[in-house]
Scaffold this motif. Structure first.
Motif, mmCIF file in Angstrom:
data_model
loop_
_atom_site.group_PDB
_atom_site.id
_atom_site.type_symbol
_atom_site.label_atom_id
_atom_site.label_comp_id
_atom_site.label_asym_id
_atom_site.label_seq_id
_atom_site.Cartn_x
_atom_site.Cartn_y
_atom_site.Cartn_z
ATOM 1 N N ARG A 46 -9.186 -63.804 -48.896
ATOM 2 C CA ARG A 46 -8.637 -64.959 -49.603
ATOM 3 C C ARG A 46 -7.306 -65.440 -49.002
ATOM 4 N N GLY A 47 -7.030 -65.041 -47.775
ATOM 5 C CA GLY A 47 -5.893 -65.613 -47.058
ATOM 6 C C GLY A 47 -4.532 -65.104 -47.449
ATOM 7 N N ALA A 48 -4.436 -64.006 -48.185
ATOM 8 C CA ALA A 48 -3.123 -63.467 -48.571
ATOM 9 C C ALA A 48 -2.435 -62.817 -47.373
ATOM 10 N N LYS A 49 -1.120 -62.695 -47.464
ATOM 11 C CA LYS A 49 -0.363 -62.056 -46.395
ATOM 12 C C LYS A 49 -0.449 -60.535 -46.537
ATOM 13 N N LEU A 50 -0.923 -59.888 -45.481
ATOM 14 C CA LEU A 50 -1.038 -58.433 -45.490
ATOM 15 C C LEU A 50 0.326 -57.761 -45.531
ATOM 16 N N SER A 51 1.366 -58.448 -45.050
ATOM 17 C CA SER A 51 2.706 -57.851 -45.042
ATOM 18 C C SER A 51 3.237 -57.609 -46.447
ATOM 19 N N LEU A 52 2.636 -58.230 -47.463
ATOM 20 C CA LEU A 52 3.051 -57.999 -48.851
ATOM 21 C C LEU A 52 2.372 -56.764 -49.438
ATOM 22 N N GLY A 53 1.452 -56.173 -48.672
ATOM 23 C CA GLY A 53 0.728 -55.003 -49.147
ATOM 24 C C GLY A 53 1.419 -53.708 -48.769
ATOM 25 N N CYS A 54 0.616 -52.682 -48.545
ATOM 26 C CA CYS A 54 1.161 -51.366 -48.234
ATOM 27 C C CYS A 54 0.186 -50.643 -47.311
ATOM 28 N N VAL A 55 0.622 -49.474 -46.835
ATOM 29 C CA VAL A 55 -0.224 -48.634 -45.991
ATOM 30 C C VAL A 55 -0.561 -47.376 -46.774
ATOM 31 N N ARG A 56 -1.854 -47.110 -46.920
ATOM 32 C CA ARG A 56 -2.309 -45.919 -47.651
ATOM 33 C C ARG A 56 -3.294 -45.139 -46.774
ATOM 34 N N ASN A 57 -2.975 -43.863 -46.588
ATOM 35 C CA ASN A 57 -3.865 -42.975 -45.827
ATOM 36 C C ASN A 57 -4.271 -43.564 -44.478
ATOM 37 N N GLY A 58 -3.294 -44.162 -43.805
ATOM 38 C CA GLY A 58 -3.549 -44.701 -42.473
ATOM 39 C C GLY A 58 -4.299 -46.005 -42.445
ATOM 40 N N GLU A 59 -4.397 -46.690 -43.596
ATOM 41 C CA GLU A 59 -5.082 -47.983 -43.681
ATOM 42 C C GLU A 59 -4.155 -48.992 -44.351
ATOM 43 N N ILE A 60 -4.250 -50.244 -43.936
ATOM 44 C CA ILE A 60 -3.424 -51.270 -44.563
ATOM 45 C C ILE A 60 -4.200 -51.890 -45.721
ATOM 46 N N GLU A 61 -3.499 -52.069 -46.830
ATOM 47 C CA GLU A 61 -4.128 -52.566 -48.058
ATOM 48 C C GLU A 61 -3.613 -53.961 -48.376
ATOM 49 N N CYS A 62 -4.518 -54.900 -48.584
ATOM 50 C CA CYS A 62 -4.144 -56.261 -48.957
ATOM 51 C C CYS A 62 -3.566 -56.259 -50.370
ATOM 52 N N PRO A 63 -2.480 -57.002 -50.617
ATOM 53 C CA PRO A 63 -1.854 -56.989 -51.940
ATOM 54 C C PRO A 63 -2.641 -57.751 -53.005
ATOM 55 N N TYR A 64 -3.627 -58.539 -52.583
ATOM 56 C CA TYR A 64 -4.305 -59.424 -53.526
ATOM 57 C C TYR A 64 -5.447 -58.708 -54.261
ATOM 58 N N HIS A 65 -6.386 -58.147 -53.517
ATOM 59 C CA HIS A 65 -7.536 -57.488 -54.142
ATOM 60 C C HIS A 65 -7.711 -56.042 -53.683
ATOM 61 N N GLY A 66 -6.710 -55.535 -52.941
ATOM 62 C CA GLY A 66 -6.754 -54.139 -52.540
ATOM 63 C C GLY A 66 -7.724 -53.809 -51.424
ATOM 64 N N TRP A 67 -8.229 -54.833 -50.730
ATOM 65 C CA TRP A 67 -9.133 -54.550 -49.616
ATOM 66 C C TRP A 67 -8.371 -53.744 -48.565
ATOM 67 N N ARG A 68 -9.031 -52.743 -48.009
ATOM 68 C CA ARG A 68 -8.409 -51.864 -47.022
ATOM 69 C C ARG A 68 -9.011 -52.090 -45.643
ATOM 70 N N TYR A 69 -8.131 -51.952 -44.612
ATOM 71 C CA TYR A 69 -8.557 -52.115 -43.230
ATOM 72 C C TYR A 69 -8.077 -50.932 -42.401
ATOM 73 N N SER A 70 -8.946 -50.449 -41.524
ATOM 74 C CA SER A 70 -8.561 -49.395 -40.587
ATOM 75 C C SER A 70 -7.803 -50.015 -39.424
ATOM 76 N N ASP A 71 -7.152 -49.160 -38.612
ATOM 77 C CA ASP A 71 -6.417 -49.744 -37.490
ATOM 78 C C ASP A 71 -7.354 -50.204 -36.369
ATOM 79 N N ALA A 72 -8.654 -50.006 -36.543
ATOM 80 C CA ALA A 72 -9.629 -50.618 -35.633
ATOM 81 C C ALA A 72 -9.907 -52.063 -36.025
ATOM 82 N N GLY A 73 -9.334 -52.512 -37.156
ATOM 83 C CA GLY A 73 -9.503 -53.894 -37.587
ATOM 84 C C GLY A 73 -10.714 -54.126 -38.464
ATOM 85 N N ARG A 74 -11.308 -53.072 -38.971
ATOM 86 C CA ARG A 74 -12.498 -53.200 -39.805
ATOM 87 C C ARG A 74 -12.180 -52.974 -41.272
#
Length: 351
Positions: free
Chosen positions: A64-92
């Motif tokens: 939904r186009g939110a800024k990932l920089s407003l989120g956090c890093v959990r267990n080596g994955e970045i979490e989107c602040p909007y709906h909590g979607w998580r991404y690995s550092d492989a970009g998936r």
């Protein structure tokens, strides 16, 4: 040249910069749990630490186009602040909290850029870098003390800022009674500019300086300038038989008229100097430069030599502009600037 307020991506200056490495942060600014928002060439980026090191992505979640920089890093994955979607550092995408029992979408939802760490700095390229990060000659030399200065933030163009750094003839006026004597300015003798695979370099340029270095003493300074890439420049300054004062400068083009200057000073003298003394001189010099560089118009550096007047002491600036123009033309000949690696999908579905 008309100031547009944002980078003209068809401009030769932008094309000359797209495939280069640029410093976007100090390594210690990127925390383990908190992403860092930065800006490069008019793009909003997010830096974050994953299992394989520091990542640089477009600051954008393709859900939904939110800024990932407003989120956090959990267990080596970045979490989107909007709906909590998580991404690995492989970009998936690896987790969608609203649908925990379904396989996350396979489409690419983030844009991944080239990133590396060198000299305690984070370097990013938005395109395809054709060479490695520039070499800082004194970095591995234990005989030199290294001190980080800045970052200095200018409301000015990065290429204007670099050209100012390479100019010795402004010393008596912009840095009066510090780097030069305004009542008795040094004539600048003719010097040579050489071009090789490492960029540009000059023969020695000699000037007298009333407050020549961090010790506050008068010196006759012998400068040799280098430009390793368009926004990375360096000088070594001899102030005695063995004394060297070197500066490694990176002018980050955050936007067309916004620059962040990252410096590393390397000296092999003055063991009794405090870091505060070293930084005080750097802060004074770059604040004096800021006032002038921010006043220059047009904001962007004219690459057509007919647009401004040049004299013999401007030889390095002239060659710098010619070099930038040739880099931009070479990039144009190759074709459009490449997209980020694995650009986000623009049409995705998730059942």
């Amino acid at each position: 040249m008309i100031y547009s307020g944002k980078w003209d991506r068809d401009g030769l200056d932008y094309k000359a910069l797209r495939n280069q490495w640029h410093v976007v942060a100090r390594e210690d600014e990127v925390g383990a749990d908190t992403p860092l928002a930065v800006r490069l060439l008019g793009e909003d980026l997010v830096l974050w630490r994953g299992p394989t090191g520091i990542n640089a992505w477009k600051d954008y979640c393709g859900h939904r186009g939110a800024k990932l920089s407003l989120g956090c890093v959990r267990n080596g994955e970045i979490e989107c602040p909007y709906h909590g979607w998580r991404y690995s550092d492989a970009g998936r995408c690896v987790k969608v909290p609203a649908h925990p029992n379904q396989e996350p979408p396979a489409q690419r939802l983030v844009a991944v850029y080239h990133a590396t760490v060198r000299y305690g700095l984070v370097w990013v390229s938005l395109g395809r870098p054709e060479s490695d990060v520039p070499v800082f000659p004194e970095w591995d030399n234990p005989g030199f003390r290294k001190v980080f200065a800045g970052p200095y933030r200018y409301r000015a163009n990065a290429l204007r800022s670099v050209e100012n750094f390479l100019d010795a003839s402004h010393f008596p006026f912009v840095h009066a009674n510090l780097n030069g004597d305004p009542d008795n300015p040094d004539p600048i003798d003719d010097y040579e500019v050489f071009k090789d695979p490492q960029g540009l370099r000059t023969s020695e340029i000699t000037v007298f300086q009333p407050y020549g270095d961090h010790r506050g003493i008068p010196v006759t300074a012998h400068y040799t300038y280098h430009v390793f890439q368009p926004t990375t420049a360096y000088f070594t300054k001899k102030t005695g038989v063995t004394e060297r004062f070197c500066t490694f400068l990176n002018a980050t083009p955050a936007d067309e008229d916004e620059t962040v200057l990252y410096l590393i000073v390397a000296i092999n003298f003055g063991a009794d100097l405090t870091e505060a003394q070293i930084l005080d001189r750097q802060d004074r010099v770059f604040e004096q430069d800021r006032r002038i560089v921010e006043s220059q118009r047009p904001y962007r550096l004219p690459l057509d030599l007919r647009e401004e007047m040049h004299v013999r002491s401007d030889r390095l600036a002239v060659e710098y502009r010619r070099w930038l123009k040739s880099l931009g033309e070479a990039a144009s000949a190759v074709g459009a600037a490449p997209p980020a690696e694995n650009e986000p999908s623009r049409s995705t579905s998730y059942a």
